[in-house]
Design a protein around this motif. Structure first.
Motif, PDB file in Angstrom:
ATOM      1  N   LYS A  45       0.774  -1.128   0.028  1.00  0.00           N
ATOM      2  CA  LYS A  45      -0.057   0.052   0.173  1.00  0.00           C
ATOM      3  C   LYS A  45       0.897   1.261  -0.149  1.00  0.00           C
ATOM      4  O   LYS A  45       0.487   2.340  -0.715  1.00  0.00           O
ATOM      5  N   TYR A  46       1.688   1.326   0.637  1.00  0.00           N
ATOM      6  CA  TYR A  46       2.839   2.372   0.827  1.00  0.00           C
ATOM      7  C   TYR A  46       3.549   2.552  -0.056  1.00  0.00           C
ATOM      8  O   TYR A  46       4.642   3.286  -0.159  1.00  0.00           O
ATOM      9  N   GLY A  47       3.894   1.570  -1.009  1.00  0.00           N
ATOM     10  CA  GLY A  47       5.009   1.468  -2.008  1.00  0.00           C
ATOM     11  C   GLY A  47       6.269   0.937  -1.496  1.00  0.00           C
ATOM     12  O   GLY A  47       7.271   1.170  -2.409  1.00  0.00           O
ATOM     13  N   LEU A  48       6.262   0.380  -0.396  1.00  0.00           N
ATOM     14  CA  LEU A  48       7.898   0.006  -0.071  1.00  0.00           C
ATOM     15  C   LEU A  48       8.120  -1.489  -0.673  1.00  0.00           C
ATOM     16  O   LEU A  48       9.108  -1.648  -1.026  1.00  0.00           O
ATOM     17  N   SER A  49       6.943  -2.348  -0.824  1.00  0.00           N
ATOM     18  CA  SER A  49       7.252  -3.483  -1.494  1.00  0.00           C
ATOM     19  C   SER A  49       6.617  -3.318  -2.690  1.00  0.00           C
ATOM     20  O   SER A  49       5.554  -3.050  -3.031  1.00  0.00           O
ATOM     21  N   VAL A  50       7.363  -4.063  -3.830  1.00  0.00           N
ATOM     22  CA  VAL A  50       6.621  -4.271  -5.016  1.00  0.00           C
ATOM     23  C   VAL A  50       6.706  -5.947  -5.451  1.00  0.00           C
ATOM     24  O   VAL A  50       6.540  -6.058  -6.606  1.00  0.00           O
ATOM     25  N   GLU A  51       6.812  -6.601  -4.554  1.00  0.00           N
ATOM     26  CA  GLU A  51       7.001  -7.910  -4.778  1.00  0.00           C
ATOM     27  C   GLU A  51       5.758  -8.754  -5.122  1.00  0.00           C
ATOM     28  O   GLU A  51       4.896  -8.497  -4.456  1.00  0.00           O
ATOM     29  N   ASN A  52       5.701  -9.483  -5.886  1.00  0.00           N
ATOM     30  CA  ASN A  52       4.515 -10.200  -6.270  1.00  0.00           C
ATOM     31  C   ASN A  52       4.261 -11.515  -5.363  1.00  0.00           C
ATOM     32  O   ASN A  52       5.383 -11.987  -4.827  1.00  0.00           O
ATOM     33  N   TRP A  53       3.305 -11.869  -5.252  1.00  0.00           N
ATOM     34  CA  TRP A  53       2.859 -12.846  -4.186  1.00  0.00           C
ATOM     35  C   TRP A  53       3.645 -14.169  -4.405  1.00  0.00           C
ATOM     36  O   TRP A  53       3.891 -14.925  -3.527  1.00  0.00           O
ATOM     37  N   ARG A  54       3.723 -14.590  -5.720  1.00  0.00           N
ATOM     38  CA  ARG A  54       4.503 -16.025  -6.070  1.00  0.00           C
ATOM     39  C   ARG A  54       5.749 -15.780  -5.329  1.00  0.00           C
ATOM     40  O   ARG A  54       6.520 -16.677  -4.884  1.00  0.00           O
ATOM     41  N   LEU A  55       6.653 -14.488  -5.643  1.00  0.00           N
ATOM     42  CA  LEU A  55       8.016 -14.443  -5.218  1.00  0.00           C
ATOM     43  C   LEU A  55       7.907 -14.530  -3.704  1.00  0.00           C
ATOM     44  O   LEU A  55       8.947 -14.962  -3.165  1.00  0.00           O
ATOM     45  N   TRP A  56       6.752 -13.665  -3.066  1.00  0.00           N
ATOM     46  CA  TRP A  56       6.752 -13.605  -1.608  1.00  0.00           C
ATOM     47  C   TRP A  56       6.974 -15.055  -1.216  1.00  0.00           C
ATOM     48  O   TRP A  56       7.387 -15.218  -0.110  1.00  0.00           O
ATOM     49  N   VAL A  57       6.099 -15.846  -1.558  1.00  0.00           N
ATOM     50  CA  VAL A  57       5.907 -17.424  -1.099  1.00  0.00           C
ATOM     51  C   VAL A  57       7.330 -17.996  -1.277  1.00  0.00           C
ATOM     52  O   VAL A  57       7.743 -18.810  -0.362  1.00  0.00           O
ATOM     53  N   TRP A  58       7.879 -17.853  -2.374  1.00  0.00           N
ATOM     54  CA  TRP A  58       9.243 -18.412  -2.795  1.00  0.00           C
ATOM     55  C   TRP A  58      10.250 -18.205  -1.544  1.00  0.00           C
ATOM     56  O   TRP A  58      10.796 -19.169  -0.985  1.00  0.00           O
ATOM     57  N   ASP A  59      10.231 -16.772  -1.444  1.00  0.00           N
ATOM     58  CA  ASP A  59      11.243 -16.412  -0.339  1.00  0.00           C
ATOM     59  C   ASP A  59      10.826 -16.946   0.992  1.00  0.00           C
ATOM     60  O   ASP A  59      12.003 -17.496   1.770  1.00  0.00           O
ATOM     61  N   ARG A  60       9.690 -16.935   1.459  1.00  0.00           N
ATOM     62  CA  ARG A  60       9.255 -17.715   2.864  1.00  0.00           C
ATOM     63  C   ARG A  60       9.745 -19.191   2.606  1.00  0.00           C
ATOM     64  O   ARG A  60       9.971 -19.408   3.633  1.00  0.00           O
ATOM     65  N   GLY A  61       9.349 -19.863   1.526  1.00  0.00           N
ATOM     66  CA  GLY A  61       9.934 -21.295   1.357  1.00  0.00           C
ATOM     67  C   GLY A  61      11.116 -21.360   1.564  1.00  0.00           C
ATOM     68  O   GLY A  61      11.961 -22.336   2.176  1.00  0.00           O
ATOM     69  N   VAL A  62      12.163 -20.539   0.780  1.00  0.00           N
ATOM     70  CA  VAL A  62      13.668 -20.611   0.929  1.00  0.00           C
ATOM     71  C   VAL A  62      14.145 -20.461   2.455  1.00  0.00           C
ATOM     72  O   VAL A  62      14.944 -21.010   2.640  1.00  0.00           O
ATOM     73  N   ASN A  63      13.660 -19.440   3.031  1.00  0.00           N
ATOM     74  CA  ASN A  63      13.951 -19.019   4.354  1.00  0.00           C
ATOM     75  C   ASN A  63      13.747 -19.999   5.287  1.00  0.00           C
ATOM     76  O   ASN A  63      14.572 -20.590   6.245  1.00  0.00           O
ATOM     77  N   TRP A  64      12.514 -20.533   5.135  1.00  0.00           N
ATOM     78  CA  TRP A  64      12.177 -21.832   5.709  1.00  0.00           C
ATOM     79  C   TRP A  64      12.988 -23.247   5.617  1.00  0.00           C
ATOM     80  O   TRP A  64      13.584 -23.800   6.722  1.00  0.00           O
ATOM     81  N   ALA A  65      13.619 -23.406   4.525  1.00  0.00           N
ATOM     82  CA  ALA A  65      14.328 -24.383   4.210  1.00  0.00           C
ATOM     83  C   ALA A  65      15.718 -24.131   4.766  1.00  0.00           C
ATOM     84  O   ALA A  65      16.360 -25.048   5.523  1.00  0.00           O
ATOM     85  N   LEU A  66      16.420 -22.881   4.663  1.00  0.00           N
ATOM     86  CA  LEU A  66      17.535 -22.603   5.037  1.00  0.00           C
ATOM     87  C   LEU A  66      17.684 -22.653   6.574  1.00  0.00           C
ATOM     88  O   LEU A  66      18.600 -23.249   7.173  1.00  0.00           O
ATOM     89  N   THR A  67      16.452 -21.975   7.281  1.00  0.00           N
ATOM     90  CA  THR A  67      16.822 -21.930   8.770  1.00  0.00           C
ATOM     91  C   THR A  67      16.579 -23.544   9.396  1.00  0.00           C
ATOM     92  O   THR A  67      17.418 -23.833  10.345  1.00  0.00           O
ATOM     93  N   SER A  68      15.780 -24.107   8.752  1.00  0.00           N
ATOM     94  CA  SER A  68      15.494 -25.585   9.221  1.00  0.00           C
ATOM     95  C   SER A  68      16.898 -26.354   8.961  1.00  0.00           C
ATOM     96  O   SER A  68      17.185 -27.182   9.784  1.00  0.00           O
TER      97      SER A  68
END
Length: 414
Positions: free
Chosen positions: A128-151
């Motif tokens: 809403k404030y224009g700080l993020s321009v990430e599409n939701w597909r990339l957002w999910v991908w980032d969460r998945g990669v972060n989950w895998a690396l942290t685990s």
């Protein structure tokens, strides 16, 4: 529990490690660089800019804070209750050295899924404030990669410590502390080439006046820089940033492509000078060595808490919970040290460029573009602020200017 006779050595080692950690932080942290005037956001930020930052934080903080609370509480509830053992048993994975990583990943996945609603709402505010321009597909991908690396990171340490505990029930703390410390050192060294490319693509800054100026600046600073890399951050954010990561042969200076688009060259030069300050002081290596000491101390403390019980893979939930406790409690200290180191890098950039006016303007523009918190609450400042606030950084610029080149007037006309 360990026999009383087997506890004196880890207690002594733990005490020495704690003293070494406190001593290292106390001696190497730049506690005072220059006397600062009282930070005052109203000197440099307009009423509209302050109002926008306050509105953003008013909308963002309920969701980001709730997400953080969930990410801390859920592993604690699972780990410190029968749920952790039940989860391990329910997965029915054998042998144990496969069951432990799967359980760690399961706890992380449950936590991740429970934070999805609040994280989605927080992301909507950023969009809403224009700080993020990430599409939701990339957002999910980032969460998945972060989950895998942290685990993966937590699971590797858990498996190594449990294997050592099975082999040496009364003395696993010493090899465990050494191995865990070496893992921290190795991960920090390899992070720029193994982890960062999972999130961004990096290219060499194109030849031109700006690149040549950066390399000349590094040469004048006595910091060997072979290349300046540009990260394709614009696929996620409009925020401006640069950083140094790695050490030795993996050290790299990275700037966001967003920084190169609209930022005046003089301000980009100051940002790079700040990062050169980190490189000149070997701040990444310094932070890594503190992490090595902290990890060795943590493993020793873990032995005093669990002893031979660490050999039981059904204790993996307890291990994860203790890791969460340790990282949460360490955050205020880590952020305190980080703020001081970032202030030193600011001071370095001022000395290197002798440009306090552009420094003040740069800190203002970065804060506005990144919607940075100008006056966070005390608890949030200590818990989450790894950098000084923009008014604090501007105060640094003014203090330096007053001693070296004359006063810098406020940016807001009264």
């Amino acid at each position: 529990m360990p026999r009383p006779s087997s506890r004196w050595a880890p207690r002594a080692a733990g005490g020495l490690l704690a003293l070494a950690l406190v001593f290292t932080i106390a001696v190497t942290t730049p506690w005072h660089l220059i006397d600062l005037p009282k930070p005052d956001a109203t000197l440099d930020f307009s009423t509209a800019e302050i109002a926008r930052q306050n509105a953003f934080r008013h909308e963002m903080l309920p969701w980001s804070t709730t997400s953080w609370v969930i990410s801390v509480v859920v592993p604690l509830v699972i780990g410190f209750s029968p749920l952790g053992r039940r989860l391990y048993d329910a997965l029915r994975v054998r042998p144990w050295f496969l069951a432990v990583p799967v359980t760690v990943a399961g706890i992380a996945l449950i936590t991740n899924l429970l934070t999805v609603p609040t994280d989605v709402l927080a992301e909507r505010v950023s969009l809403k404030y224009g700080l993020s321009v990430e599409n939701w597909r990339l957002w999910v991908w980032d969460r998945g990669v972060n989950w895998a690396l942290t685990s993966l990171g937590v699971a590797v340490i858990a498996v190594v410590l449990m294997a050592l505990a099975k082999r040496r029930p009364q003395g696993w703390w010493l090899p465990g502390a050494l191995v865990a410390a070496l893992l921290v050192l190795g991960v920090s060294f390899a992070y720029p080439v193994l982890v960062e490319p999972r999130f961004n693509n990096f290219t060499s800054m194109p030849a031109g006046a700006l690149r040549s100026d950066f390399l000349k600046l590094a040469d004048a600073d006595g910091v060997p820089v072979q290349d300046v890399l540009v990260a394709d951050a614009s696929k996620r954010t409009t925020a401006l940033n640069a950083y140094v990561s790695g050490f030795g042969s993996t050290r790299r200076l990275v700037v966001y492509d967003t920084l190169l688009k609209d930022t005046p060259p003089a301000q980009i030069r100051l940002v790079v000078a700040h990062e050169l300050g980190h490189a000149a002081e070997d701040d990444v290596l310094h932070g890594t060595l503190i992490g090595v000491l902290g990890t060795a101390f943590g493993v020793t403390l873990l032995y005093l808490l669990l002893g031979a019980r660490m050999a039981d893979p059904r204790k993996v939930g307890v291990f994860v919970a203790l890791v969460v406790v340790a990282t949460t409690l360490a955050s205020p200290v880590q952020n305190l040290v980080s703020r001081k180191i970032e202030a030193r890098a600011d001071y370095h950039s001022l000395r290197l460029t002798n440009d306090p006016r552009d420094f003040v303007a740069m800190q203002h523009d970065l804060a506005v573009r990144n919607i940075s918190g100008l006056d966070p609450s005390r608890w949030r400042y200590w818990m989450f602020a790894s950098h000084p606030t923009p008014p604090e950084r501007i105060a640094m610029g003014r203090a330096w200017a007053a001693q070296n080149s004359g006063p810098v007037p406020p940016l807001v006309r009264r």
